[in-house]
Design a protein around this motif. Sequence first.
Motif, PDB file in Angstrom:
ATOM      1  N   LYS A  97       0.484  -1.186   0.347  1.00 12.69           N
ATOM      2  CA  LYS A  97      -0.238  -0.062  -0.147  1.00 12.69           C
ATOM      3  C   LYS A  97       1.301   1.135  -0.082  1.00 12.69           C
ATOM      4  CE  LYS A  97      -3.793  -2.773   2.203  1.00 12.69           C
ATOM      5  NZ  LYS A  97      -4.501  -2.617   3.727  1.00 12.69           N
ATOM      6  N   VAL A  98       1.060   2.201  -1.130  1.00 11.80           N
ATOM      7  CA  VAL A  98       2.164   2.912  -1.485  1.00 11.80           C
ATOM      8  C   VAL A  98       1.201   4.522  -1.182  1.00 11.80           C
ATOM      9  CG1 VAL A  98       3.447   3.805  -2.665  1.00 11.80           C
ATOM     10  CG2 VAL A  98       3.693   0.998  -1.815  1.00 11.80           C
ATOM     11  N   ASP A  99       1.460   5.239  -1.323  1.00 11.97           N
ATOM     12  CA  ASP A  99       0.344   6.603  -1.263  1.00 11.97           C
ATOM     13  C   ASP A  99       0.686   7.041  -2.625  1.00 11.97           C
ATOM     14  OD1 ASP A  99      -0.612   8.830  -1.049  1.00 11.97           O
ATOM     15  OD2 ASP A  99       1.067   9.659   0.148  1.00 11.97           O
ATOM     16  N   VAL A 100       0.195   7.897  -3.110  1.00 13.78           N
ATOM     17  CA  VAL A 100      -0.305   8.316  -4.742  1.00 13.78           C
ATOM     18  C   VAL A 100      -0.437   9.727  -4.058  1.00 13.78           C
ATOM     19  CG1 VAL A 100      -1.736   6.481  -4.527  1.00 13.78           C
ATOM     20  CG2 VAL A 100      -2.306   8.876  -3.926  1.00 13.78           C
ATOM     21  N   ASP A 101       0.270  10.337  -5.648  1.00 14.16           N
ATOM     22  CA  ASP A 101       0.565  11.692  -6.330  1.00 14.16           C
ATOM     23  C   ASP A 101      -1.013  11.413  -6.817  1.00 14.16           C
ATOM     24  OD1 ASP A 101       0.055  14.157  -7.482  1.00 14.16           O
ATOM     25  OD2 ASP A 101       1.879  13.815  -8.469  1.00 14.16           O
ATOM     26  N   PRO A 102      -2.138  12.843  -5.824  1.00 11.90           N
ATOM     27  CA  PRO A 102      -3.253  12.782  -6.733  1.00 11.90           C
ATOM     28  C   PRO A 102      -3.993  13.653  -8.022  1.00 11.90           C
ATOM     29  CG  PRO A 102      -3.332  14.012  -4.863  1.00 11.90           C
ATOM     30  CD  PRO A 102      -1.591  13.757  -5.073  1.00 11.90           C
ATOM     31  N   GLU A 103      -2.331  13.786  -8.387  1.00 12.65           N
ATOM     32  CA  GLU A 103      -2.708  14.516 -10.332  1.00 12.65           C
ATOM     33  C   GLU A 103      -1.728  13.411 -10.827  1.00 12.65           C
ATOM     34  OE1 GLU A 103      -1.019  17.965 -10.352  1.00 12.65           O
ATOM     35  OE2 GLU A 103      -2.226  18.954  -8.107  1.00 12.65           O
ATOM     36  N   THR A 104      -1.910  12.152 -10.418  1.00 14.94           N
ATOM     37  CA  THR A 104      -1.351  11.285 -11.591  1.00 14.94           C
ATOM     38  C   THR A 104      -2.587   9.957 -11.404  1.00 14.94           C
ATOM     39  OG1 THR A 104       1.255  11.882 -10.726  1.00 14.94           O
ATOM     40  CG2 THR A 104       0.807   9.630 -12.054  1.00 14.94           C
ATOM     41  N   PHE A 105      -3.019   9.779 -12.791  1.00 16.11           N
ATOM     42  CA  PHE A 105      -3.881   9.082 -12.846  1.00 16.11           C
ATOM     43  C   PHE A 105      -4.577   8.480 -13.939  1.00 16.11           C
ATOM     44  CE2 PHE A 105      -6.025  13.006 -13.785  1.00 16.11           C
ATOM     45  CZ  PHE A 105      -6.971  12.615 -14.432  1.00 16.11           C
ATOM     46  N   GLU A 106      -5.192   7.428 -13.981  1.00 15.89           N
ATOM     47  CA  GLU A 106      -6.286   6.346 -15.033  1.00 15.89           C
ATOM     48  C   GLU A 106      -7.511   6.261 -14.422  1.00 15.89           C
ATOM     49  OE1 GLU A 106      -3.906   4.319 -18.702  1.00 15.89           O
ATOM     50  OE2 GLU A 106      -4.445   3.039 -16.828  1.00 15.89           O
ATOM     51  N   ILE A 107      -8.488   6.076 -15.699  1.00  9.69           N
ATOM     52  CA  ILE A 107      -8.851   5.777 -15.723  1.00  9.69           C
ATOM     53  C   ILE A 107      -9.358   5.212 -17.211  1.00  9.69           C
ATOM     54  CG2 ILE A 107     -12.210   6.455 -16.347  1.00  9.69           C
ATOM     55  CD1 ILE A 107     -10.807   7.932 -14.716  1.00  9.69           C
ATOM     56  N   ARG A 108      -9.569   3.938 -16.645  1.00 10.55           N
ATOM     57  CA  ARG A 108      -9.746   2.793 -17.434  1.00 10.55           C
ATOM     58  C   ARG A 108     -10.635   2.074 -17.451  1.00 10.55           C
ATOM     59  NH1 ARG A 108      -5.532   0.089 -20.844  1.00 10.55           N
ATOM     60  NH2 ARG A 108      -3.979   1.929 -20.020  1.00 10.55           N
ATOM     61  N   ASP A 109     -11.151   1.385 -18.279  1.00  8.65           N
ATOM     62  CA  ASP A 109     -12.171  -0.014 -18.348  1.00  8.65           C
ATOM     63  C   ASP A 109     -13.110   0.772 -17.117  1.00  8.65           C
ATOM     64  OD1 ASP A 109     -10.898  -1.174 -19.908  1.00  8.65           O
ATOM     65  OD2 ASP A 109     -10.452  -1.991 -18.012  1.00  8.65           O
ATOM     66  N   GLY A 110     -13.947   2.499 -17.276  1.00  6.21           N
ATOM     67  CA  GLY A 110     -14.961   2.813 -16.175  1.00  6.21           C
ATOM     68  C   GLY A 110     -14.633   2.983 -14.980  1.00  6.21           C
ATOM     69  N   LYS A 111     -12.947   2.912 -14.340  1.00 10.83           N
ATOM     70  CA  LYS A 111     -12.539   2.584 -13.559  1.00 10.83           C
ATOM     71  C   LYS A 111     -11.421   3.736 -12.922  1.00 10.83           C
ATOM     72  CE  LYS A 111     -13.721  -2.259 -12.497  1.00 10.83           C
ATOM     73  NZ  LYS A 111     -13.203  -3.589 -11.788  1.00 10.83           N
ATOM     74  N   LEU A 112     -11.533   4.713 -12.096  1.00 10.81           N
ATOM     75  CA  LEU A 112     -10.242   5.189 -11.354  1.00 10.81           C
ATOM     76  C   LEU A 112      -8.993   4.364 -11.158  1.00 10.81           C
ATOM     77  CD1 LEU A 112      -8.954   7.723 -10.960  1.00 10.81           C
ATOM     78  CD2 LEU A 112     -10.779   8.288  -9.162  1.00 10.81           C
ATOM     79  N   TYR A 113      -7.689   4.907 -11.433  1.00  5.98           N
ATOM     80  CA  TYR A 113      -6.955   4.056 -11.270  1.00  5.98           C
ATOM     81  C   TYR A 113      -5.422   5.582 -10.328  1.00  5.98           C
ATOM     82  CZ  TYR A 113      -8.453  -0.241 -12.744  1.00  5.98           C
ATOM     83  OH  TYR A 113      -8.605  -1.579 -13.033  1.00  5.98           O
ATOM     84  N   LEU A 114      -4.977   5.098  -9.505  1.00  2.64           N
ATOM     85  CA  LEU A 114      -3.926   6.542  -9.063  1.00  2.64           C
ATOM     86  C   LEU A 114      -2.407   5.465  -8.865  1.00  2.64           C
ATOM     87  CD1 LEU A 114      -6.529   7.871  -6.194  1.00  2.64           C
ATOM     88  CD2 LEU A 114      -5.504   8.919  -8.165  1.00  2.64           C
ATOM     89  N   PHE A 115      -1.791   6.641  -9.030  1.00  8.19           N
ATOM     90  CA  PHE A 115      -0.445   6.623  -9.184  1.00  8.19           C
ATOM     91  C   PHE A 115       0.365   7.387  -8.011  1.00  8.19           C
ATOM     92  CE2 PHE A 115      -2.632   4.701 -12.984  1.00  8.19           C
ATOM     93  CZ  PHE A 115      -1.751   2.935 -12.540  1.00  8.19           C
TER      94      PHE A 115
END
Length: 147
Positions: A97-115
Amino acid sequence: MKRQQLTIWLCFAVLLSFAQSVDYNTKKGFVAKGYDVVAYFDNEAVEGENKFTATHDGVQFKFASEENLKTFESNPDKYVPQYGGYCAYAIAESSKKVDVDPETFEIRDGKLYLFYNSWFNNTLKSWKKNNVKGLQEKADQNWEVMN
């Protein structure tokens, strides 16, 4: 005797419901560090405002507008980030479980992924360079075991 059995059953049900709850990344007190999870679906990373908040699944979300708040409330599960808002790549690759940068994201297959994105390590780029479908499957499996 029946009352005691009912009490025991209710306590078990309550404990079971807590055991099944998702561990959300709530840095800064909100999922996605207070960024508007509905705005991501318009390809925008926008910070939410304190006057537009909602609680879902025991955690808080912020929104940039009343319209986005209402959109979320009409179907919250659609907008909740995958893997509790932790870094999708880290969940897939290392079950961490690693923290994210909320401005680094992708919408794929109708789902939100953060990185995660810091110190020359943008995991969204790594995610896209590799077999994304395979990473999604691996992350789904790892997340199920982690929760």
